[in-house]
Structures are given as C-alpha cells and as structure tokens.
Design an enzyme around this catalytic site. Structure first.
Site, PDB file in Angstrom:
ATOM      1  N   TYR A   1      23.068  -4.386  26.543  1.00 53.11           N
ATOM      2  CA  TYR A   1      22.509  -4.917  27.791  1.00 53.11           C
ATOM      3  C   TYR A   1      23.271  -4.293  28.932  1.00 53.11           C
ATOM      4  CZ  TYR A   1      21.102  -8.040  31.560  1.00 53.11           C
ATOM      5  OH  TYR A   1      20.616  -8.537  32.746  1.00 53.11           O
TER       6      TYR A   1
ATOM      7  N   ASP B   1      29.423   1.738  29.773  1.00 54.57           N
ATOM      8  CA  ASP B   1      29.164   0.537  30.560  1.00 54.57           C
ATOM      9  C   ASP B   1      30.298  -0.446  30.238  1.00 54.57           C
ATOM     10  OD1 ASP B   1      26.396  -1.848  30.889  1.00 54.57           O
ATOM     11  OD2 ASP B   1      28.471  -1.885  31.560  1.00 54.57           O
TER      12      ASP B   1
ATOM     13  N   LYS C   1      31.790  -7.555  37.288  1.00 52.13           N
ATOM     14  CA  LYS C   1      32.512  -8.758  36.879  1.00 52.13           C
ATOM     15  C   LYS C   1      33.949  -8.795  37.421  1.00 52.13           C
ATOM     16  CE  LYS C   1      29.530  -9.193  32.805  1.00 52.13           C
ATOM     17  NZ  LYS C   1      28.743 -10.421  33.046  1.00 52.13           N
TER      18      LYS C   1
END
Ligand code: KE4
Length: 427
Positions: A144, A239, A267
C-alpha cells in the site's frame, strides 16, 4: 465499557462524512462494531469520548513514535504557531528538516516535502516516469502506497480489510501500466523484467511491508530488486512511509544495506502533523520543477508548524539509545504475546522489526499477501474487541501493524500481555 458519546458522535458523523470517517482504515468494518471517537492522548495512552483509557498501539498509524503530546513537540508547534501558521514562502525550518532527513537516509541527497505519504509516492512515480521516459511500474500484492490512482491496484491496508483490493474509478490505462507481483518472489520479478525489458520506469516496494500486516523481506530479496532494476535501467523506489525513522534513523535501507534511487517518507517525519517527502539521487531530483520538467507543487508543502513537529521529533530520535529501547520493548512484547498464545493453544505468527509488529492468527509463516490473507480474520476480530475491553487499542485490522513508542513503559508491555491473555479467552 460505556461508549455512548462515541456512538452519538458516530451517528452524527455518518450523516456528514462517508462512513463517518475521514479514512476508511479507521472504520471497524472488518472487525465489527463502530469506531471509538478519541478525545485526547498523552504518552502511550489515549482516551475516548466516554473517558475510557487505552494503551495505544496505533500511534496515529505510526507517526507518534515519541508518544502523544510529547512536550518538546508541543512546545515547538506552539512556538511556530505564535509566529503565524503558513506563509507560502520558504522558511528556515524546511532547511533544518531537509538537513536532518538527508543526514539520516542513505539514498537521499535532495528532498522535496509534500503533505502526505500519498503525495510522496505519487510524485516519486511521476518523477520516475519523467526521468526514464518509461510508463510501466511494478508494485507488489498487498503493498500500500497511499491512494494515488496508479497504486490502488491489489493494494493492502484499508483496501485489503474492506475487501476492495483494487479501487473503483481507476482509469484502465493507468491500471494496465501497473504490474503487480507477489512480494518476496525473486523469480516472478525476473520474469516480469524479462517480459518488459526497457519498459519499466520503477519498482516501488515497502522494504519492510507494513500493509499486509508486517512482512519482512526474505534474505537477499531487496538486493535482487536492486540488481534487477539497475541492470534494466528502471528506478528502485523504497516506500519508507512506515519504516522511515521507525526501524532506525537510516530506515530499512540502513538495516538491509540496500540503497534505492528514490525514497518516500511520511508519518514520523512530520511528528504527527501532515508531512510527506520524496528524495534521492541528485541527478534524478534535478528533474523536479522548477529545475526540470516534472511538475509537483503544494500550498501547504513545508508548512512551518509541520516542519517544527518534524524537526522536534527527529532531533529526539537522534539521541543515543532510542532505538535500542524500542527494540527492547518490541522484543518483550513479541515474547510475551507468543507465550500467552501458546498457553491458550491458539496458533499465532508474530512478525516484528524493532517497534513494528503484527500478530497473525495462523500457525504458518507469513511471507506475502497470500499468507496474510490465510489468517483467521474472524478470530482476530474477536481478539480486537477483547483487547479493547482490557484497555488495549490496536488497529482494527490484521493487515496493519502495532506501533510502540518511546513513551511505552515495561509496565505498559506487561499490562498488554496480561490483557492479551484475557482477550484470548473470547477468541
Ligand atoms: P498517507 O497518504 O496516508 O500519509 O500515506 C500513505 C502511505 C504510503 N505508504 C505506506 C507504506 C503507508 O503505510 C501509507 C499509509 N498507511 C496507512 C495505514 N497502513 C495510513 C492509515 C490510513 O490510510 O488511514
């Protein structure tokens, strides 16, 4: 447990916001029940709208590695806000955060800040296509990378838990240029590059997968990705939105010693405020406007409050012993959970890197999305509610991770293990 206020808020929210949530990952669709509304948080704890207190392992899905409302972060954001909240012009804080990121992440020579992990991966893919002149991309089943159109194909996280692995509304042309391979399968990778030699702009991978639950790269797998892409002239994009600054200052690329061409962050780099980042080799980043023809922009990119939160967070993470303590707490939790599952004679596989882990309700190894999907999700759902009843708050899906912060204590971990044992009685 009294949840009357959360229920009332949820009824109102459902009339105003799709599903009552601003991100489907927060819905409790796969575990049943309605999401709790959170009213405040401090350290390792959160409190819901009815005053129920929980030990928090969602940590805002990763950003709160220092725990909630860390005084240094709150002070930095407050000081920034008192000077105005956004100027739409460059600031010193962006330079400072860029210095901290570039000093820590081996692959990043030049970095651009955006407002989310999604923007980071979308931009990195556009950049890879602009730099290589190629169209196809490779991602992995269960990976994801945010909700950018090209990447919402066989994705993990909320898509997996809501059973829509490929989103509606994706232009067929985009989807057909996205090649999806099984994670941890070097043979499938080699076949794809043989079949599409010279056509693939980039491979984008979570070097430690966090959205099929936590799944570690098999020995040599990341090296194989590096070798195959370099040989073909495709870019390798890590990622590290989850793993960046989570598993160490130098991320998964530091742990495994594999340097990608581009890295995406999010994040933790924003310390709980909206920040994403993409960066890498200087020659590639020269393609980004205003230097080159690949356009990417943003009103609030480099926002001074978000930069202040990121700088305060990364400066604390650079202090000695931080990651040793996160590793110690993670190991204690993993060992304790394994013990209580064993005592309850419930099969479990717990994959962990440092303060990042997932407990899968299966007795088999979990090395890819197929393994993760084979877990007993209903048993997980019952355990999720049992944990809540025992004051432990985890993500409402076993396609997600547990996150431990530096604010978690050994007694938090022990209370979690005890609560997990109690919750297993209702599984
Ligand atoms: P955001 O756009 O949500 O900031 O980042 C997207 C993203 C990109 N890459 C990875 C590896 C990610 O894990 C994410 C976002 N993670 C999810 C949870 N697994 C965020 C929670 C949510 O979507 O609400």
């Amino acid at each position: 447990m009294n949840t009357a206020n959360s229920q009332e808020l949820f009824q109102r929210a459902k009339e105003l916001i799709p599903g009552g949530v601003n991100s489907p990952a927060r819905s409790w669709g796969s575990v049943g029940g309605n999401p709790l509304f959170i009213s405040r948080a401090a350290g390792s704890r959160i409190w819901d709208a009815d005053g129920n207190e929980f030990i928090d392992y969602v940590c805002s899905w990763g950003p709160m590695i220092l725990g909630h409302a860390h005084p240094d972060v709150v002070a930095a954001v407050t000081r920034a806000a008192e000077k105005g909240t956004s100027y739409g012009a460059p600031t010193e804080s962006e330079v400072r955060l860029a210095e901290l990121v570039i000093d820590s992440v081996p692959s990043i020579e030049v970095v651009r800040f955006v407002n989310s992990g999604t923007e980071a991966t979308m931009s990195a893919l556009r950049l890879a296509r602009a730099f290589t002149g190629r169209s196809k991309i490779v991602k992995f089943d269960g990976g994801y990378h945010g909700h950018g159109d090209a990447l919402l194909v066989k994705a993990g996280s909320g898509l997996a838990s809501t059973g829509i692995p490929t989103s509606a509304g994706i232009h067929p042309g985009l989807a057909q240029d996205t090649i999806v391979l099984p994670y941890n399968d070097s043979e499938a990778l080699e076949k794809a590059f043989a079949a599409h030699a010279g056509e693939i702009a980039a491979v984008i991978v979570e070097p430690i997968a966090g959205n099929m639950g936590v799944v570690l790269p098999e020995p040599g797998y990341l090296g194989a990705l590096r070798q195959v892409t370099a040989q073909d002239g495709a870019l390798l994009i890590f990622d590290e939105v989850i793993s960046g600054f989570r598993v160490g200052l130098d991320g998964a690329q530091g742990i495994y010693g594999v340097t990608p061409d581009l890295t995406c962050l999010g994040k933790i780099v924003g310390g709980g405020l909206p920040v994403g980042a993409y960066g890498g080799r200087r020659d590639i980043m020269q393609t980004v406007a205003p230097l080159g023809p690949m356009y990417q922009a943003g009103t609030l990119s480099g926002n001074p409050l978000a930069m202040a939160a990121g700088v305060a967070t990364l400066e604390r993470l650079r202090e000695p012993g931080v990651y040793d303590e996160l590793e110690r707490l993670g190991a204690l939790l993993q060992a304790g959970l394994r013990r209580v599952f064993n005592d309850a004679e419930v099969p479990v596989t717990i994959n962990r890197v440092g303060s990042l882990l997932t407990a899968f309700f299966t007795g088999s190894p979990v090395k890819d999305m197929a393994d993760a999907s084979a877990g007993d999700h209903d048993a997980f759902g019952r355990w999720f509610h049992g944990l809540l009843a025992n004051g432990i708050y985890i993500a409402p899906s076993d396609y997600e991770a547990w996150f431990i912060s530096t604010a978690h204590t050994e007694s938090d971990i022990q209370a979690t293990i005890d609560g997990a044992a109690e919750a297993l009685k209702s599984v």
